[in-house]
Structures are given as C-alpha cells and as structure tokens.
Scaffold this active site. Structure first.
Site, PDB file in Angstrom:
ATOM      1  N   GLY A  50       0.858  -1.177   0.000  1.00 16.87           N
ATOM      2  CA  GLY A  50       0.000   0.000   0.000  1.00 16.87           C
ATOM      3  C   GLY A  50       0.890   1.222   0.000  1.00 16.87           C
ATOM      4  CB  CYS A  51       0.237   4.696  -0.925  1.00 16.84           C
ATOM      5  SG  CYS A  51       1.001   6.297  -1.032  1.00 16.84           S
ATOM      6  CD  GLN A  52      -0.555   6.675   4.214  1.00 16.00           C
ATOM      7  OE1 GLN A  52       0.287   6.762   5.084  1.00 16.00           O
ATOM      8  NE2 GLN A  52      -0.968   7.727   3.531  1.00 16.00           N
ATOM      9  CB  ALA A 118      -3.262   3.365  -0.144  1.00 12.80           C
TER      10      ALA A 118
END
Ligand SMILES: Cc1ncc(COP(=O)(O)O)c(C=O)c1O
Lengths: 136, 408
Positions: A50-52, A118
C-alpha cells in the site's frame, strides 16, 4: 464459535472505549502481541503493498482449515490485522467465502478500508478470500 | 491601504480553519498537498456558478463576455504577480502535472531525439519524473539525475559533468515537497543557459513560499497549481517564454486552439489559446486570479519572517525528541518538515494525530526515488501555510510527543 460470534465478541470488547485514543491504545497493544510471521514468509509473494504501509499475509491449509499469519510495518494496521486473523484463521474455505464481515465498520474503523488509506487492509481481506476460493 | 501582515488577520479570511475535526479544533498542516481558500475565492466561484456562467471566447452574449473578461483578467493578474513579460506567456492548465506534461509532449516531440537527454534531480515529485521518463522512452532519450547530499541539498558540483550537449532540457523543482529546501535554481538556470539549454521550474511549492519574478529568474518554463496557492483545484499555470512557446507544436487539439479548420488542414491560434484546447476551467482560472489578488493584499515579507520563526522553533523542538530525524536541512527552509521517528511508523503517528485534529501527511509523498535515496519506507510530513500559527506548531510538537509515547 462462528465468524459472526467472534465478530460480536470484538464489537463488545471495543464498546467500552469512548475515546479514540483508548481504541488506538488497544489496537497498538494487539499489534504488538500479534505473532510476527517468520522472515521466510515475509517474501515478495506474500507482500501486499500500500502507499501507507506494507502488509504481509501468509496462508496455510491444515485438515481442511485455513490458518493465517500476517504482519505490517504499521502497528495500528497490524492491530486491525490481528482482529482479521482472529476472525478468519482456523476456518474452512467455505466459511470464509460465505462470510460478510461487518465488525470493522461497527468498531468505527471503516476509514481504514477506504482505498485512499491504501494501507493494504482492503487488499488483505480480498487476498484472504482468494486463498479461500483457491482451496475450496 | 496597508497590507495584511499578521497571521491572525490572515486566518480570518479562511472559513475552513474554523471547523472542528474529530471533536478537536482543526490544525491543518497538510498545505503542501493542498491549501484552504479565502472567502473572496469561494465567493467568486459561487457567484460564477450561480450567475456569471457563459462559455468563454465563443459567444456574443453578455454572460460570455463577462466570463471571458474574468478569465483574461486572471491571466493578466497572474502575469503581473509573477512579473512575466507578456500575458500570453501564461497558459492555463489543470495544474502542475498538466503543465509539465504539456511541455514534455510538445517540447519533446520537436526537440528531443535519440541520444539526447533531460536532466532532473533526485528530489523531484513524481509529476516531474514520470512525464520525462515517458517521453524519453518514446524518443530513445535518456533521463539524467542530479543527486542530493545527505542533508537533501543538490550536489551542484555534479552539474558540470551532467550538463553536456546531449541535454535538451533541465527540469527541477524550486522547492521539494518532501525536503522544503529553497533550491539554488538561479545557479542552475545560469549554468544551463550558458550552454544554451532551457530550464523548466516546478514551482508547485515554490510559488507559495517565495516571491517569484520570472523575468529576473529567466527560467524558460514555470509550472504551478492553483490549489496549493489558496486557489481552487483543477486549475494551474504553465508559464513559458513567448519565443519558445511559439516554436512548440500544440499538444492537445480541439476547439479554441485553432485559427481555421478544414478537413484537409488546420492552422492554429496564436498564444496562449494554441495550448488551451477545449473549454478550459474558466471558473477555476478566474478564481485563481482572485487568489492572486488576495496574495497581493498580503505582506509577504512579514509572512516570511513569521515562517522563519516557525522553522527555527520546529528544528529546535524536533531535534530534542529522541529518534526523530528531519529530512531536508538548510538555512533556506520553508516550514515543511518531513521526518521519521525510530520505533514509530509514520502512518500510525498520522492516524493518532488525526484524532487530535491535526492533519498531516504520511507515506512516500509521491517521491519514491527520494525515499529510496534516504532509505526510508515512509515519512511523516507537516507543511505549514501562511495562516498557520506558532501555537499550531506547538500543538503539532505536543501531539507528536503524545503519539510517540503511545507507539513506542
Ligand atoms: C513539487 C511538486 N510538484 C508537482 C506537484 C503536483 O501538483 P498537482 O498534483 O497539483 O499537479 C506537487 C504536488 O504535490 C508538488 O508538491
């Protein structure tokens, strides 16, 4: 216990928290106590990016039941993951495929399932269902 | 009339700041991503949506005349604010990303060939990396990268080696959205120009925190977004030097950008319309003009002094917290701080602080190559706007300490 019953148990546990900080404290505690998956299972194939934060999910089948271990960089995410593992681990593929879990919304963590977060949780749930489908 | 110089006066113009979030007073520190808008901008948008709405440049009726006037007035006010030489050098786009893509595709299709290269830096936003990668791939050209040092400053000594005659364009950010350092773009422009190489500046963050004088700066292109400059989303600007823009082919075709169309041959409109195909976001453009007029009322020198105080305070306080690392160290820093904290993951900190009403950014902030450069999986960012107070900086530090205590 059925999936529904475990969900209810979690909802009851969270009902004592009126403050967000307490809820997070509890998730952090859960995250810290989640058994970390073995480094060998922390491989590319088990990675949900994920982006996080990153989430790793490993599945094993034993006597017709699926067992999950998981990990994440982010501890609150890991706390939520530990709840998912509690709900899903040790279930038959059929049980998992027929389930429609609601506890995340009920304990007010639905933001974490939004695609914009995300953080890999949404993909993790999808992945659990894929495993169940693959083994059913 | 005197300019607005105090932060408390500035704040009064921004209704969004008055709200509560998660039961707490909002402390909005994600201005690097997008900023709130003053009343005057909101009012103009409402006024245009509810009354003054007619497609620009197309009809003889009154509403169309009014919107066209607002659209072109915005262009002129932006030109004056940035001290561009001509209004037609201001092209309206949908934002920084669109501005950079416009240059990438239009410029590259004419000037970029096999064996050529484009120079960027290691500290660019994906918007100033990916379009160049795409056109380099298309044209068989190479992307060169100016590295940054451990404090996040450009390694200018590498410039001589990198700038050879294969370089057809230099594209660099004035201020990185992760490091918050005001980069020495003047030095790079001078150096590139001495070799006849044009320079594009990604001013998405720069236009917000510095007073830009385009004629003095002498860059060839300058790109920015309205929504970070207290204007609306979906509108931005590409500035380009007139001769250069005139020599470039249009990128998108459609209405408004043509002089005459037959099914055999079309001739293009003159600047700026050549690059403004289709119905533009004319309400957004007019409202960006209003944001610029708002900026004209602000005493930017006073804002800059206040920002420096916040920077000094944050450097002092953040370095006191154990295990906190600041990325981007320079005496030319805007109040934008990306950090990591040992034993606490950025998204966890951001989630906890969100519940305290503090809006932050976490993740790799659209700058993955830079994250890799620093070996960070993710960072936490607090970015201040001109309406953020010292008190909010204190709340941020206290909130951070509280989150770290919970997580560690
Ligand atoms: C330095 C920089 N460049 C480019 C962009 C892209 O801007 P936009 O998304 O408005 O096109 C941003 C926005 O985050 C930025 O900070």
């Amino acid at each position: 216990m059925t999936i529904k019953e475990v969900e209810q148990e979690i909802v009851d546990e969270f009902s004592i928290f009126t403050e967000w900080m307490d809820k997070y404290e509890y998730l952090i505690e859960l995250g810290k106590s989640l058994p970390i998956i073995g480094e060998n299972a922390k491989q590319e194939g088990n990675l949900i990016k994920g982006c996080q934060s990153r989430v790793w999910l490993n599945a094993q089948i034993s006597e017709g039941k699926l067992f999950f271990t998981a990990d994440s960089d982010a501890i609150i995410t890991k706390g939520i993951i530990s709840l998912l593992v509690r709900v899903y681990s040790g279930r038959t593929p059929k049980e998992i495929l027929e389930s429609d879990i609601k506890f995340i919304e009920k304990i007010g963590l639905q933001d974490n399932l939004s695609p914009t977060r995300a953080n890999g949780l949404l993909s993790m749930i999808r992945q659990i269902k894929y495993y169940a489908a693959a083994y059913s | 009339m005197g300019k607005i110089s105090s932060v408390s006066e500035i704040r009064k113009h921004f209704p969004a700041l008055e709200q509560q979030v998660n039961g707490k007073r909002l402390v909005y520190l994600d201005n690097g991503a997008t900023a709130h808008k003053p009343h005057s901008v909101i009012d103009l948008i409402n006024q245009m949506n509810s009354r003054t709405n007619g497609n620009i440049h197309r009809a003889v009726h009154e509403l169309s005349a009014q919107t066209t006037a607002l659209y072109e007035a915005a262009r002129r006010d932006i030109q004056k604010y940035l001290n561009a030489a001509h209004p037609e050098e201001i092209i309206f786009t949908s934002g920084t990303t669109a501005s950079i893509n416009l240059v990438a595709y239009s410029f590259a299709s004419k000037f970029l060939n096999r064996g050529d290269s484009i120079l960027i830096t290691e500290a660019e936003h994906h918007s100033n990396i990916v379009p160049w990668q795409m056109v380099c791939d298309m044209r068989g050209a190479e992307l060169k990268v100016l590295p940054v040092d451990d404090s996040g400053n450009w390694i200018l000594e590498s410039l001589d080696k990198l700038l050879d005659n294969s370089v057809k364009l230099v594209a660099v950010s004035q201020i990185s959205n992760v490091l918050g350092i005001i980069n020495p773009i003047e030095a790079v422009i001078t150096k590139a120009h001495s070799l006849g190489i044009p320079v594009l500046i990604d001013g998405a963050q720069g236009v917000v925190h510095t007073k830009v004088d385009l004629q003095k700066l002498d860059c060839d292109f300058y790109a920015f977004s309205g929504h970070k400059l207290y204007g609306p989303t979906g509108i931005g600007v590409l500035y380009g030097k007139k001769e250069l823009l005139e020599s470039m082919p249009p990128w998108m075709g459609g209405g408004d950008m043509v002089e005459s169309v037959t099914l055999k041959k079309t001739t293009y409109a003159a600047l700026p319309l050549k690059f403004e195909a289709g119905t533009p976001n004319f309400i957004g453009a007019a409202a960006l003009g209003e944001a610029i007029r708002f900026m004209n009322q602000i005493d930017l020198a006073a804002v800059s002094i206040y920002e420096k105080e916040i920077v000094t305070f944050l450097i002092e306080e953040l370095t006191k917290i154990e295990g906190v690392k600041i990325f981007g160290v320079s005496d030319k820093k805007i109040p934008l701080f990306s950090i990591t904290a040992e034993g606490a993951y950025p998204s966890d900190i951001a989630m906890i602080m969100d519940k305290l009403g503090i809006a932050l950014r976490s993740g790799f902030m659209c700058a993955e190559p830079l994250m890799q450069r620093f070996g960070a999986e993710s960072m936490l960012r607090a970015s201040f706007g001109m309406y953020n107070t010292m008190e909010e900086a204190q709340i941020f530090v206290e909130g951070l300490k509280r989150a770290l205590k919970m997580l560690r």
